[in-house]
Scaffold this motif. Structure first.
Motif, PDB file in Angstrom:
ATOM      1  N   VAL A  28       0.814  -1.216   0.000  1.00 59.58           N
ATOM      2  CA  VAL A  28       0.000   0.000   0.000  1.00 59.58           C
ATOM      3  C   VAL A  28       0.848   1.267   0.000  1.00 59.58           C
ATOM      4  CG1 VAL A  28      -1.995  -1.137   1.045  1.00 59.58           C
ATOM      5  CG2 VAL A  28      -0.342   0.052   2.512  1.00 59.58           C
ATOM      6  N   VAL A  29       2.150   1.129   0.148  1.00 62.34           N
ATOM      7  CA  VAL A  29       3.057   2.275   0.062  1.00 62.34           C
ATOM      8  C   VAL A  29       3.285   2.578  -1.418  1.00 62.34           C
ATOM      9  CG1 VAL A  29       5.380   3.127   0.598  1.00 62.34           C
ATOM     10  CG2 VAL A  29       4.184   1.643   2.238  1.00 62.34           C
ATOM     11  N   HIS A  30       3.117   3.845  -1.793  1.00 55.46           N
ATOM     12  CA  HIS A  30       3.321   4.241  -3.187  1.00 55.46           C
ATOM     13  C   HIS A  30       4.699   3.772  -3.658  1.00 55.46           C
ATOM     14  CE1 HIS A  30       3.986   6.893  -6.660  1.00 55.46           C
ATOM     15  NE2 HIS A  30       2.664   6.896  -6.767  1.00 55.46           N
ATOM     16  N   ARG A  31       4.783   3.297  -4.877  1.00 53.68           N
ATOM     17  CA  ARG A  31       6.036   2.715  -5.379  1.00 53.68           C
ATOM     18  C   ARG A  31       7.216   3.676  -5.272  1.00 53.68           C
ATOM     19  NH1 ARG A  31       2.762   3.694  -9.487  1.00 53.68           N
ATOM     20  NH2 ARG A  31       3.442   5.135 -11.107  1.00 53.68           N
ATOM     21  N   SER A  32       6.976   4.985  -5.383  1.00 49.90           N
ATOM     22  CA  SER A  32       8.076   5.945  -5.286  1.00 49.90           C
ATOM     23  C   SER A  32       8.555   6.146  -3.843  1.00 49.90           C
ATOM     24  CB  SER A  32       7.675   7.291  -5.879  1.00 49.90           C
ATOM     25  OG  SER A  32       6.697   7.915  -5.073  1.00 49.90           O
ATOM     26  N   LEU A  33       7.763   5.677  -2.888  1.00 49.92           N
ATOM     27  CA  LEU A  33       8.124   5.787  -1.472  1.00 49.92           C
ATOM     28  C   LEU A  33       8.485   4.445  -0.845  1.00 49.92           C
ATOM     29  CD1 LEU A  33       5.262   8.182  -0.280  1.00 49.92           C
ATOM     30  CD2 LEU A  33       7.625   8.792  -0.846  1.00 49.92           C
ATOM     31  N   ARG A  34       8.240   3.380  -1.592  1.00 51.34           N
ATOM     32  CA  ARG A  34       8.443   2.030  -1.045  1.00 51.34           C
ATOM     33  C   ARG A  34       9.910   1.824  -0.679  1.00 51.34           C
ATOM     34  NH1 ARG A  34       5.596  -1.428  -4.805  1.00 51.34           N
ATOM     35  NH2 ARG A  34       3.800  -0.382  -3.907  1.00 51.34           N
ATOM     36  N   PRO A  35      10.169   1.402   0.542  1.00 48.84           N
ATOM     37  CA  PRO A  35      11.561   1.206   0.965  1.00 48.84           C
ATOM     38  C   PRO A  35      12.212   0.032   0.252  1.00 48.84           C
ATOM     39  CG  PRO A  35      10.045   0.474   2.677  1.00 48.84           C
ATOM     40  CD  PRO A  35       9.207   1.091   1.595  1.00 48.84           C
ATOM     41  N   THR A  36      13.538   0.127   0.089  1.00 50.93           N
ATOM     42  CA  THR A  36      14.271  -0.977  -0.525  1.00 50.93           C
ATOM     43  C   THR A  36      14.435  -2.129   0.460  1.00 50.93           C
ATOM     44  OG1 THR A  36      16.346   0.084   0.072  1.00 50.93           O
ATOM     45  CG2 THR A  36      15.517   0.465  -2.163  1.00 50.93           C
ATOM     46  N   TRP A  37      14.415  -1.825   1.741  1.00 53.49           N
ATOM     47  CA  TRP A  37      14.387  -2.866   2.758  1.00 53.49           C
ATOM     48  C   TRP A  37      13.783  -2.297   4.023  1.00 53.49           C
ATOM     49  CZ3 TRP A  37      18.997  -0.294   1.933  1.00 53.49           C
ATOM     50  CH2 TRP A  37      19.641   0.228   3.045  1.00 53.49           C
ATOM     51  N   VAL A  38      13.316  -3.196   4.883  1.00 51.45           N
ATOM     52  CA  VAL A  38      12.762  -2.800   6.177  1.00 51.45           C
ATOM     53  C   VAL A  38      13.481  -3.580   7.259  1.00 51.45           C
ATOM     54  CG1 VAL A  38      10.492  -2.201   5.257  1.00 51.45           C
ATOM     55  CG2 VAL A  38      10.887  -4.496   6.122  1.00 51.45           C
ATOM     56  N   GLU A  39      13.572  -2.956   8.404  1.00 47.40           N
ATOM     57  CA  GLU A  39      14.166  -3.638   9.552  1.00 47.40           C
ATOM     58  C   GLU A  39      13.330  -3.344  10.785  1.00 47.40           C
ATOM     59  OE1 GLU A  39      17.741  -0.471  10.333  1.00 47.40           O
ATOM     60  OE2 GLU A  39      18.037  -1.943   8.736  1.00 47.40           O
ATOM     61  N   ARG A  40      13.267  -4.328  11.639  1.00 49.09           N
ATOM     62  CA  ARG A  40      12.538  -4.157  12.894  1.00 49.09           C
ATOM     63  C   ARG A  40      13.290  -3.131  13.730  1.00 49.09           C
ATOM     64  NH1 ARG A  40       8.714  -7.010  15.439  1.00 49.09           N
ATOM     65  NH2 ARG A  40       8.938  -8.799  14.080  1.00 49.09           N
ATOM     66  N   ALA A  41      12.555  -2.219  14.329  1.00 44.60           N
ATOM     67  CA  ALA A  41      13.166  -1.199  15.182  1.00 44.60           C
ATOM     68  C   ALA A  41      13.670  -1.877  16.457  1.00 44.60           C
ATOM     69  CB  ALA A  41      12.159  -0.119  15.513  1.00 44.60           C
ATOM     70  N   ASP A  42      14.933  -1.649  16.768  1.00 45.79           N
ATOM     71  CA  ASP A  42      15.500  -2.236  17.986  1.00 45.79           C
ATOM     72  C   ASP A  42      14.947  -1.570  19.236  1.00 45.79           C
ATOM     73  OD1 ASP A  42      17.085  -4.046  16.603  1.00 45.79           O
ATOM     74  OD2 ASP A  42      18.752  -2.631  16.440  1.00 45.79           O
ATOM     75  N   ASP A  43      14.689  -0.288  19.125  1.00 43.09           N
ATOM     76  CA  ASP A  43      14.123   0.434  20.257  1.00 43.09           C
ATOM     77  C   ASP A  43      12.705   0.861  19.893  1.00 43.09           C
ATOM     78  OD1 ASP A  43      14.775   2.178  18.247  1.00 43.09           O
ATOM     79  OD2 ASP A  43      15.714   3.663  19.548  1.00 43.09           O
ATOM     80  N   ASP A  44      12.019   1.427  20.831  1.00 47.49           N
ATOM     81  CA  ASP A  44      10.677   1.906  20.539  1.00 47.49           C
ATOM     82  C   ASP A  44      10.738   3.055  19.539  1.00 47.49           C
ATOM     83  OD1 ASP A  44       9.311   0.145  22.135  1.00 47.49           O
ATOM     84  OD2 ASP A  44       9.334   1.448  23.890  1.00 47.49           O
ATOM     85  N   LEU A  45       9.892   2.998  18.563  1.00 49.66           N
ATOM     86  CA  LEU A  45       9.768   4.112  17.633  1.00 49.66           C
ATOM     87  C   LEU A  45       9.081   5.264  18.375  1.00 49.66           C
ATOM     88  CD1 LEU A  45       8.423   2.279  14.455  1.00 49.66           C
ATOM     89  CD2 LEU A  45      10.750   3.057  14.881  1.00 49.66           C
ATOM     90  N   PRO A  46       9.548   6.496  18.208  1.00 51.93           N
ATOM     91  CA  PRO A  46       8.896   7.626  18.872  1.00 51.93           C
ATOM     92  C   PRO A  46       7.399   7.729  18.580  1.00 51.93           C
ATOM     93  CG  PRO A  46      11.007   8.310  17.997  1.00 51.93           C
ATOM     94  CD  PRO A  46      10.768   6.904  17.495  1.00 51.93           C
ATOM     95  N   VAL A  47       6.975   7.338  17.382  1.00 51.73           N
ATOM     96  CA  VAL A  47       5.565   7.415  17.012  1.00 51.73           C
ATOM     97  C   VAL A  47       4.694   6.533  17.924  1.00 51.73           C
ATOM     98  CG1 VAL A  47       5.637   5.590  15.271  1.00 51.73           C
ATOM     99  CG2 VAL A  47       3.980   7.422  15.050  1.00 51.73           C
TER     100      VAL A  47
END
Length: 178
Positions: free
Chosen positions: A47-66
């Motif tokens: 669902v992420v627009h192709r121009s914004l789609r990340p080349t890779w994802v990683e689990r956040a080691d710490d809590d994300l501020p969001v």
């Protein structure tokens, strides 16, 4: 252009596991690319627009501020999500509609018809419903706050039970002028 890398985290929420996918904004702070009620980040990537789609994802080691805003929302501050930065891309109508969704107050849902008016296109009811369906940043861009013109729940990518829970939660915690 692709954004790399992106980080994600999954937290438990009352209606189920909620995953947020973020990337760094121009100021270095996290910006939400996608979110939803799943514990599988691969459900969010399409669902992420192709121009914004990340080349890779990683689990956040710490809590994300969001996640602080997400926790505050569940604790009853239903406006905590309002200022969370989001990045979505599409044509002008969808971009404007997603901005307009962020103006629908918690506890006072719109119908698709009134949402089309809010978007400045009162005859574009189907397009307004389509903007809700194409929203990648569930919760932060609160498409759950738009109901069928007849007052029914309408659809929701993450299921109508989740939508009903969100609407009830917001109604019980919102301070909306009468």
């Amino acid at each position: 252009m692709t954004i790399a890398p992106a980080r994600y985290a999954t937290v438990d929420t009352p209606p189920g596991p909620f995953t947020v996918l973020v990337t760094a904004g121009p100021d270095g702070k996290d910006v939400v690319l996608a979110s939803g009620w799943t514990d599988d980040v691969t459900e969010l990537l399409p669902v992420v627009h192709r121009s914004l789609r990340p080349t890779w994802v990683e689990r956040a080691d710490d809590d994300l501020p969001v996640l602080a805003a997400v926790a505050a929302f569940w604790a009853g501050d239903v406006t905590a999500i309002d200022g969370v930065p989001v990045r979505q891309r599409s044509g002008p109508f969808l971009t404007d509609a997603w901005d307009a969704l962020r103006t629908v107050p918690a506890g006072a849902p719109d119908t698709y018809a009134s949402f089309a008016q809010r978007c400045g296109r009162p005859t574009a009811v189907r397009a307004a419903a389509g903007a809700c369906a194409k929203n990648a940043a569930a919760l932060f861009v609160p498409c759950h706050r738009v109901l069928s013109t007849g007052g029914g729940l309408g659809g929701f990518r993450w299921g109508t039970p989740v939508k009903r829970w969100l609407l009830d939660h917001e109604a019980s915690h919102a301070s909306v002028p009468a």
